[in-house]
Design an enzyme around this catalytic site. Sequence first.
Site, PDB file in Angstrom:
ATOM      1  N   ARG A  19      76.422  96.021  -2.863  1.00  0.00           N
ATOM      2  CA  ARG A  19      75.828  97.240  -3.443  1.00  0.00           C
ATOM      3  C   ARG A  19      75.894  98.395  -2.457  1.00  0.00           C
ATOM      4  O   ARG A  19      76.262  99.517  -2.820  1.00  0.00           O
ATOM      5  CB  ARG A  19      74.374  96.992  -3.858  1.00  0.00           C
ATOM      6  CG  ARG A  19      74.226  96.074  -5.047  1.00  0.00           C
ATOM      7  CD  ARG A  19      72.771  95.786  -5.334  1.00  0.00           C
ATOM      8  NE  ARG A  19      72.136  95.223  -4.148  1.00  0.00           N
ATOM      9  CZ  ARG A  19      70.833  95.203  -3.914  1.00  0.00           C
ATOM     10  NH1 ARG A  19      69.989  95.709  -4.803  1.00  0.00           N
ATOM     11  NH2 ARG A  19      70.345  94.667  -2.830  1.00  0.00           N
ATOM     12  N   ASN A  37      72.082  94.358  -8.508  1.00  0.00           N
ATOM     13  CA  ASN A  37      72.330  92.922  -8.574  1.00  0.00           C
ATOM     14  C   ASN A  37      71.775  92.405  -9.883  1.00  0.00           C
ATOM     15  O   ASN A  37      70.621  92.685 -10.223  1.00  0.00           O
ATOM     16  CB  ASN A  37      71.634  92.187  -7.420  1.00  0.00           C
ATOM     17  CG  ASN A  37      72.378  92.289  -6.116  1.00  0.00           C
ATOM     18  OD1 ASN A  37      73.556  92.630  -6.081  1.00  0.00           O
ATOM     19  ND2 ASN A  37      71.701  91.989  -5.031  1.00  0.00           N
TER      20      ASN A  37
END
Length: 90
Positions: A19, A37
Amino acid sequence: MHASYRFVVSGRVQGVFFRQSTREHAEALGLDGWVLNRSDGRVEGVACGPADALEQLRNFLHRGPPNARVDGVDWQPADETPASGFRIRR
């Protein structure tokens, strides 16, 4: 002309700074959007911006950061127009 795409990346993509790396690449490319996520172990996001910048982000998603293993990237046009900036959602 700007476009929006939703992506879902599968493989070893959580716990490897995926990320964070995605956000850094997207910001450097001037894209708006978000990344998070998923509970199923994949990473999902939306990116919005010029076609050439989106293609560069898509290429990154197929590689990921050094410790990631990308098995697949689902990349589909999206109707969502995200807020300005690129954020990590938790």
